[in-house]
Scaffold this active site. Structure first.
Site, PDB file in Angstrom:
ATOM      1  N   HIS A 153      19.773  25.833  62.617  1.00 16.32           N
ATOM      2  CA  HIS A 153      18.697  26.737  62.203  1.00 16.32           C
ATOM      3  C   HIS A 153      17.476  26.588  63.094  1.00 16.32           C
ATOM      4  CE1 HIS A 153      16.510  23.358  60.378  1.00 16.32           C
ATOM      5  NE2 HIS A 153      17.599  23.047  59.684  1.00 16.32           N
TER       6      HIS A 153
ATOM      7  N   CYS B  63      20.533  18.587  59.859  1.00 19.34           N
ATOM      8  CA  CYS B  63      20.875  19.837  60.535  1.00 19.34           C
ATOM      9  C   CYS B  63      20.490  19.790  62.008  1.00 19.34           C
ATOM     10  CB  CYS B  63      20.169  21.018  59.868  1.00 19.34           C
ATOM     11  SG  CYS B  63      20.775  21.389  58.211  1.00 19.34           S
TER      12      CYS B  63
END
Length: 225
Positions: A180, A200
């Protein structure tokens, strides 16, 4: 033939117990304490995985200052032939098309960037071969490319770590790992290699926006140390 009442009661009790047990299994599965059935069969002997990509030499970013459209014509991009290699030690994500590297991007990771992810809350980014299972706009980080962590290999590592005493038996494996962007105005997190996520992979919003256009559900993502 008439079924005796006692047999009916026994069948009913077994049915209720089975449903209760399955419900408990689903509950623990959702919390990340038990693997799906597909992973159970290979917890001790999952098939070995081989690398999908040949990494570039050096630490440079390939074609980073060029838009994808200048590197490969949009009409020639086949999303089924797109894949991603992420090199944690080089803070680099490279987009491949037909097994050839076409462009690299700077990225950062979880707050514990060196270790492989073994449990929820260790702030590590998982290593291995994953698949994008969904991708969507994100209200805070531009786009989210959701990976299929934990997969069979992830569960194998998780239980081997419990057996070996590296993590507690009460630890959950974790979930919700993806690729992301950054909060608005947060490009400096990437420039400064600030590992700010819970596990992430993060890159600049303009970069994740570009990648978003040429990947799809099913795109392979390889993460190596």
């Amino acid at each position: 033939m008439k079924i005796p009442r006692q047999v009916k009661v026994t069948i009913f009790a077994i049915t209720i117990l089975s449903l209760s047990t399955f419900g408990l299994y689903l509950f623990l599965l959702r919390l990340g304490y038990l693997p799906p059935f597909s992973a159970i069969v290979c917890l001790n002997n999952c098939p070995a995985t081989s690398n999908l990509h040949t990494p570039q030499q050096g630490n440079e970013l390939l074609n980073y200052n060029q838009p994808i459209a200048q590197i490969i014509a949009p009409a020639n991009i086949d999303k089924t032939k797109t894949s991603i290699l992420i090199e944690k030690s080089k803070y680099r994500l490279t987009l491949y098309h037909n097994q050839q590297p076409i462009k690299s991007y700077p990225v950062v990771f979880g707050k514990n960037p060196v270790a492989d992810k073994l449990r929820e809350g260790d702030f590590s980014t998982p290593e291995g071969i994953f698949t994008i299972k969904d991708l969507y706009n994100h209200p805070n980080w531009s786009k989210f490319l959701w990976l299929d962590y934990p997969n069979q290999t992830s569960w194998q590592k998780h239980f081997q770590s419990k057996i070996g005493g590296k993590i507690k038996w009460s630890d959950s494996i974790g979930s919700e790992v993806g690729i992301h962007g950054v909060p608005a105005g947060g490009d400096n997190l990437i420039d400064n290699r600030s590992n700010w996520t819970w596990g992430c992979i993060s890159l600049k919003n303009q970069d994740v926006d570009e990648i978003y256009q040429i990947v799809q559900e099913g795109t392979k993502v390889e993460i190596i140390p």
